[in-house]
Write a protein that holds these residues in place. Structure first.
Motif, PDB file in Angstrom:
ATOM      1  N   SER A 161       0.805  -1.222   0.000  1.00  0.00           N
ATOM      2  CA  SER A 161       0.000   0.000   0.000  1.00  0.00           C
ATOM      3  C   SER A 161       0.836   1.268   0.000  1.00  0.00           C
ATOM      4  CB  SER A 161      -0.952   0.009   1.203  1.00  0.00           C
ATOM      5  OG  SER A 161      -0.220  -0.078   2.415  1.00  0.00           O
ATOM      6  N   SER A 162       2.163   1.130  -0.003  1.00  0.00           N
ATOM      7  CA  SER A 162       3.008   2.324  -0.070  1.00  0.00           C
ATOM      8  C   SER A 162       3.291   2.668  -1.531  1.00  0.00           C
ATOM      9  CB  SER A 162       4.314   2.101   0.688  1.00  0.00           C
ATOM     10  OG  SER A 162       5.056   1.043   0.110  1.00  0.00           O
ATOM     11  N   PRO A 163       3.570   3.936  -1.830  1.00  0.00           N
ATOM     12  CA  PRO A 163       3.742   4.375  -3.223  1.00  0.00           C
ATOM     13  C   PRO A 163       4.893   3.652  -3.928  1.00  0.00           C
ATOM     14  CG  PRO A 163       3.426   6.260  -1.784  1.00  0.00           C
ATOM     15  CD  PRO A 163       3.606   5.078  -0.896  1.00  0.00           C
ATOM     16  N   ARG A 165      -2.621  -0.396  -7.632  1.00  0.00           N
ATOM     17  CA  ARG A 165      -3.503  -0.002  -6.538  1.00  0.00           C
ATOM     18  C   ARG A 165      -3.440   1.508  -6.331  1.00  0.00           C
ATOM     19  NH1 ARG A 165      -1.492  -4.550  -2.096  1.00  0.00           N
ATOM     20  NH2 ARG A 165      -2.372  -6.390  -3.149  1.00  0.00           N
ATOM     21  N   GLU A 166      -4.564   2.084  -5.944  1.00  0.00           N
ATOM     22  CA  GLU A 166      -4.620   3.537  -5.737  1.00  0.00           C
ATOM     23  C   GLU A 166      -3.599   3.992  -4.697  1.00  0.00           C
ATOM     24  OE1 GLU A 166      -6.264   5.911  -7.267  1.00  0.00           O
ATOM     25  OE2 GLU A 166      -7.182   4.516  -8.679  1.00  0.00           O
ATOM     26  N   ARG A 167      -3.530   3.290  -3.569  1.00  0.00           N
ATOM     27  CA  ARG A 167      -2.616   3.697  -2.501  1.00  0.00           C
ATOM     28  C   ARG A 167      -1.154   3.502  -2.897  1.00  0.00           C
ATOM     29  NH1 ARG A 167      -4.409   1.330   3.204  1.00  0.00           N
ATOM     30  NH2 ARG A 167      -2.682   2.708   3.827  1.00  0.00           N
TER      31      ARG A 167
END
Length: 320
Positions: free
Chosen positions: A72-74, A108-110
């Motif tokens: 979930s990290s960029p 993923r967005e996140r």
């Protein structure tokens, strides 16, 4: 340091005789493997300390099975370069196979809603385009044949003390197979075929060089416990069964993905319905547990693959 040895059951006497005859020249090989790290800034320093300790204790190379960030990290170039710098600073070569968090899950967005194929190209450029990052040339790696050698620089094999190592690019999140995305399906099909070609090439190489054991490294947990694997792992599971028929020695698969230490014999022989006794799986621990495993390979031993966990601090404290 906290260490705990793990041993499996006794090997059949007939196999032990075979191994003792074929591996009289083999020496015990000991190396360190980790993965699914670092997910957070604090884990970066802990991973560096872990590698420092492993190098001080004499590992000839390090293994990282992928996932160098959380899902979930960029997905950024800065993250890739930070970890590449950590790898480059090691005193020994580093065997690295990409995980899904580096590229497959970047849609993923996140994670930045990035194109996974573009991120995979950057992973290859940052980690494999610059020989100083991993220093695989010091291991004498052999890559796939033809276009596979350039198209899949992350997949290769090498020999060390009579043991054949094979790095395959197999990731979590169903190995990148996404049926609703034609581009993802095309990438998966091509990479899957390249992995299978390399595994067949490795089986032939093991015979040519009289390998006393084989170690296969990849990221994904292919869920051996499921009788019907997900689409992304069907051909891998089939190929591993075929390998057991083509190669008579002990085989160790090292992977990550689910962040839980495992050491077992999970591959089922379809002819008998029982696990292959010569096939062992070790899954490394992962974030939030910072740790790894020491692996001893001695084909002459009662158990060819001896495993010891290593953590920078008590595992109980890490899990609190």
């Amino acid at each position: 340091m906290y260490r705990r040895s793990k041993r499996l059951g006794v090997w059949p006497a007939a196999l032990l005789v075979l191994l003792s005859v074929s591996s009289a020249r083999a020496e015990t090989l000991r190396f360190f493997a980790a993965g699914d790290l670092p997910y957070f800034a604090a884990e970066t320093e802990q991973l560096r300390d872990l590698f420092d300790t492993a190098e001080a204790e004499g590992t000839p190379f390090l293994i990282h099975v992928g996932d160098i960030k959380s899902g979930s990290s960029p997905c950024t170039d800065a993250n890739l370069k930070e970890v590449a710098d950590l790898f480059r600073a090691r005193a020994v070569p580093l065997v690295f196979t990409p995980g899904d968090n580096e590229w497959t899950d970047c849609h993923r967005e996140r994670a930045g809603a990035k194109d996974p194929r573009e991120r995979l190209a950057r992973v290859r450029e940052v980690f494999y385009g610059d020989p100083s990052v991993l220093r695989l040339d010091r291991l004498g790696v052999v890559r796939g044949e033809g276009a596979d050698a350039t198209d899949y620089p992350e997949s290769y094999a090498f020999m060390r003390d009579g043991v054949l190592f094979v790095a395959l690019h197999i990731v979590g999140s169903n190995n990148g197979y996404a049926p609703d995305d034609p581009a993802a399906v095309a990438e998966f099909e091509a990479r899957d075929e390249a992995n299978l070609r390399l595994l067949r090439q490795a089986a032939a190489l093991a015979g040519e060089r009289d390998a006393t054991a084989m170690v296969i490294v990849f990221h994904a947990n292919p869920h051996f416990e499921n009788a019907r694997p997900a689409r992304g792992f069907v051909r891998l599971r089939r190929a591993l069964v075929e390998l057991m028929g083509a190669y008579p020695g002990p085989v160790l698969a090292i992977h990550g993905d689910t962040h839980r230490f495992k050491h077992d014999r999970p591959l089922i022989d379809p002819a008998t319905g029982e696990p292959f006794n010569r096939f062992v799986r070790t899954e490394v621990p992962g974030s939030p547990v910072v740790g790894g495993v020491w692996i001893n390979v001695d084909p002459r031993a009662e158990e060819p693959f001896g495993i010891s966990e290593m953590y920078p601090i008590s595992r109980d404290r890490l899990m609190q």
